[in-house]
Design a protein around this motif. Structure first.
Motif, PDB file in Angstrom:
ATOM      1  N   UNK A   1      -5.243  -2.909   9.678  1.00  0.00           N
ATOM      2  CA  UNK A   1      -4.599  -1.787   8.971  1.00  0.00           C
ATOM      3  C   UNK A   1      -3.584  -1.090   9.887  1.00  0.00           C
ATOM      4  N   UNK A   2      -3.955  -0.917  11.160  1.00  0.00           N
ATOM      5  CA  UNK A   2      -3.040  -0.263  12.108  1.00  0.00           C
ATOM      6  C   UNK A   2      -1.789  -1.109  12.324  1.00  0.00           C
ATOM      7  N   UNK A   3      -1.976  -2.410  12.362  1.00  0.00           N
ATOM      8  CA  UNK A   3      -0.829  -3.315  12.544  1.00  0.00           C
ATOM      9  C   UNK A   3       0.103  -3.238  11.328  1.00  0.00           C
ATOM     10  N   UNK A   4      -0.487  -3.259  10.147  1.00  0.00           N
ATOM     11  CA  UNK A   4       0.336  -3.184   8.930  1.00  0.00           C
ATOM     12  C   UNK A   4       1.101  -1.852   8.910  1.00  0.00           C
ATOM     13  N   UNK A   5       0.413  -0.785   9.282  1.00  0.00           N
ATOM     14  CA  UNK A   5       1.076   0.525   9.314  1.00  0.00           C
ATOM     15  C   UNK A   5       2.230   0.514  10.317  1.00  0.00           C
ATOM     16  N   UNK A   6       1.994  -0.098  11.472  1.00  0.00           N
ATOM     17  CA  UNK A   6       3.055  -0.192  12.485  1.00  0.00           C
ATOM     18  C   UNK A   6       4.268  -0.918  11.922  1.00  0.00           C
ATOM     19  N   UNK A   7       4.011  -1.985  11.162  1.00  0.00           N
ATOM     20  CA  UNK A   7       5.127  -2.751  10.601  1.00  0.00           C
ATOM     21  C   UNK A   7       5.899  -1.917   9.578  1.00  0.00           C
ATOM     22  N   UNK A   8       5.182  -1.138   8.772  1.00  0.00           N
ATOM     23  CA  UNK A   8       5.857  -0.268   7.794  1.00  0.00           C
ATOM     24  C   UNK A   8       6.626   0.847   8.495  1.00  0.00           C
ATOM     25  N   UNK A   9       6.124   1.269   9.661  1.00  0.00           N
ATOM     26  CA  UNK A   9       6.852   2.298  10.409  1.00  0.00           C
ATOM     27  C   UNK A   9       8.197   1.768  10.891  1.00  0.00           C
ATOM     28  N   UNK A  10       8.280   0.455  11.103  1.00  0.00           N
ATOM     29  CA  UNK A  10       9.545  -0.142  11.518  1.00  0.00           C
ATOM     30  C   UNK A  10      10.519  -0.236  10.362  1.00  0.00           C
ATOM     31  N   UNK A  11       9.996  -0.425   9.159  1.00  0.00           N
ATOM     32  CA  UNK A  11      10.861  -0.479   7.971  1.00  0.00           C
ATOM     33  C   UNK A  11      10.089  -0.012   6.742  1.00  0.00           C
TER      34      UNK A  11
ATOM     35  N   UNK B   1       3.529  -1.689  -1.035  1.00  0.00           N
ATOM     36  CA  UNK B   1       4.764  -1.005  -0.633  1.00  0.00           C
ATOM     37  C   UNK B   1       4.416   0.442  -0.285  1.00  0.00           C
ATOM     38  N   UNK B   2       5.327   1.128   0.381  1.00  0.00           N
ATOM     39  CA  UNK B   2       5.138   2.553   0.594  1.00  0.00           C
ATOM     40  C   UNK B   2       5.252   3.231  -0.773  1.00  0.00           C
ATOM     41  N   UNK B   3       4.437   4.258  -0.991  1.00  0.00           N
ATOM     42  CA  UNK B   3       4.433   4.916  -2.302  1.00  0.00           C
ATOM     43  C   UNK B   3       5.799   5.500  -2.647  1.00  0.00           C
ATOM     44  N   UNK B   4       6.545   5.864  -1.621  1.00  0.00           N
ATOM     45  CA  UNK B   4       7.859   6.474  -1.883  1.00  0.00           C
ATOM     46  C   UNK B   4       9.002   5.467  -1.792  1.00  0.00           C
ATOM     47  N   UNK B   5       8.672   4.183  -1.857  1.00  0.00           N
ATOM     48  CA  UNK B   5       9.723   3.154  -1.819  1.00  0.00           C
ATOM     49  C   UNK B   5      10.651   3.357  -3.025  1.00  0.00           C
TER      50      UNK B   5
ATOM     51  N   UNK C   1      10.953   0.211   3.774  1.00  0.00           N
ATOM     52  CA  UNK C   1      11.259  -0.493   2.520  1.00  0.00           C
ATOM     53  C   UNK C   1      10.497  -1.819   2.398  1.00  0.00           C
ATOM     54  N   UNK C   2       9.680  -2.101   3.392  1.00  0.00           N
ATOM     55  CA  UNK C   2       8.942  -3.370   3.416  1.00  0.00           C
ATOM     56  C   UNK C   2       8.120  -3.584   2.144  1.00  0.00           C
ATOM     57  N   UNK C   3       8.179  -4.819   1.670  1.00  0.00           N
ATOM     58  CA  UNK C   3       7.335  -5.256   0.543  1.00  0.00           C
ATOM     59  C   UNK C   3       6.448  -6.364   1.099  1.00  0.00           C
TER      60      UNK C   3
ATOM     61  N   UNK D   1      11.074  -8.543   1.717  1.00  0.00           N
ATOM     62  CA  UNK D   1       9.776  -9.140   1.370  1.00  0.00           C
ATOM     63  C   UNK D   1       9.230  -9.963   2.539  1.00  0.00           C
ATOM     64  N   UNK D   2       7.967  -9.719   2.851  1.00  0.00           N
ATOM     65  CA  UNK D   2       7.281 -10.469   3.905  1.00  0.00           C
ATOM     66  C   UNK D   2       5.911 -10.863   3.395  1.00  0.00           C
ATOM     67  N   UNK D   3       5.509 -12.068   3.765  1.00  0.00           N
ATOM     68  CA  UNK D   3       4.131 -12.463   3.434  1.00  0.00           C
ATOM     69  C   UNK D   3       3.230 -12.141   4.621  1.00  0.00           C
ATOM     70  N   UNK D   4       2.146 -11.446   4.338  1.00  0.00           N
ATOM     71  CA  UNK D   4       1.173 -11.107   5.368  1.00  0.00           C
ATOM     72  C   UNK D   4       0.261 -12.307   5.619  1.00  0.00           C
ATOM     73  N   UNK D   5       0.199 -12.738   6.874  1.00  0.00           N
ATOM     74  CA  UNK D   5      -0.640 -13.880   7.239  1.00  0.00           C
ATOM     75  C   UNK D   5      -1.521 -13.476   8.419  1.00  0.00           C
ATOM     76  N   UNK D   6      -2.817 -13.698   8.289  1.00  0.00           N
ATOM     77  CA  UNK D   6      -3.750 -13.404   9.374  1.00  0.00           C
ATOM     78  C   UNK D   6      -4.480 -14.696   9.728  1.00  0.00           C
TER      79      UNK D   6
END
Lengths: 173, 66
Positions: free
Chosen positions: A81-91, A148-152, A93-95, A54-59
């Motif tokens: 959006x691109x940054x968030x996608x990049x972070x999900x690409x790293x993991x 979350x990713x739809x396939x989490x 399972x990110x929430x 779990x991570x809190x998104x802060x801008x």
């Protein structure tokens, strides 16, 4: 003849890293933003089994030439959006939890911005839920969401924990 | 996490949730201040943004495709 460069879909961003997985980008108007993913393992209760994801998104605008809230910028949403996608690409399972800041009573503007960021995702690949919590005494509406990713594989557990949190059951002390 | 000794009513649970969100907003404000101070003082962050600024200047003004 010089080949025309294709239009860009967002600003360049940089991954700075650190505990909060900080990203940065700078707009045409020289507003510097930090986007970070702050580990929040207890956000869905301390008995939630997947708290490590779990991570809190802060801008935040960290530097602005005018010291005022930056005006609307069409490239900010696709960049976030691109940054968030990049972070999900790293993991995958990110929430990601997002709770709108209400401190200056501009929560509705932030909520609209959050929705614009989300609109830039491929909706088929992500799952999102949100809920608004009204503080009647102070007249403040708190917008809360998770992505979350739809396939989490932990999707149902996340939904259950979020709903319980919004019902006031597993509120962290 | 708080141990519940008795079944809370919906109203009590709502009050707990609102109190949690208020605390969270206080944390956000502290965090925001720290973020701004770190931006000014952390050499790694200064360097990253300087590099980004240089890249942006080299690239020129982005074109918006709506």
């Amino acid at each position: 003849m010089k080949k025309e460069e294709p239009p860009l879909l967002g600003y360049n961003y940089i991954f700075i890293g650190g505990v909060d997985s900080v990203y940065g980008f700078i707009t045409n108007n020289n507003n510097s933003y930090e986007v970070k993913f702050k580990p929040s393992p207890y956000a869905l209760g301390d008995d939630f089994a997947f708290g490590e994801h779990i991570y809190e998104l802060v801008l935040k605008v960290v530097d602005s030439p005018t010291d005022k809230n930056p005006p609307f910028d069409a490239l900010t949403a696709p960049t976030v959006a691109a940054i968030i996608k990049d972070f999900y690409d790293r993991s995958s399972l990110t929430i990601t939890i997002y709770i709108c800041d209400t401190s200056d009573r501009r929560e509705m503007a932030r909520w609209y911005k959050f929705n614009r960021w989300y609109d830039h995702f491929n909706a088929n690949n992500y799952f999102r839920a949100d809920q608004a919590v009204l503080d009647e005494k102070d007249g403040v509406l708190y917008h809360c969401a998770f992505i979350i990713k739809a396939n989490n594989p932990n999707k149902m557990a996340v939904i259950t924990a979020f709903n319980r949190l919004m019902d006031g059951y597993n509120v962290a002390k | 996490m708080e141990t519940i000794q008795h079944e809370l009513t919906a109203e009590e649970r709502h009050e707990r949730l609102v109190a949690f969100l208020k605390r969270h907003m206080d944390e956000k404000r502290r965090d925001e201040q720290e973020t701004r101070e770190r931006y000014k003082s952390d050499p790694a962050i200064r360097e990253a943004f300087a590099k980004l600024k240089q890249e942006n200047e080299e690239r020129g003004t982005p074109v918006v495709r709506l």
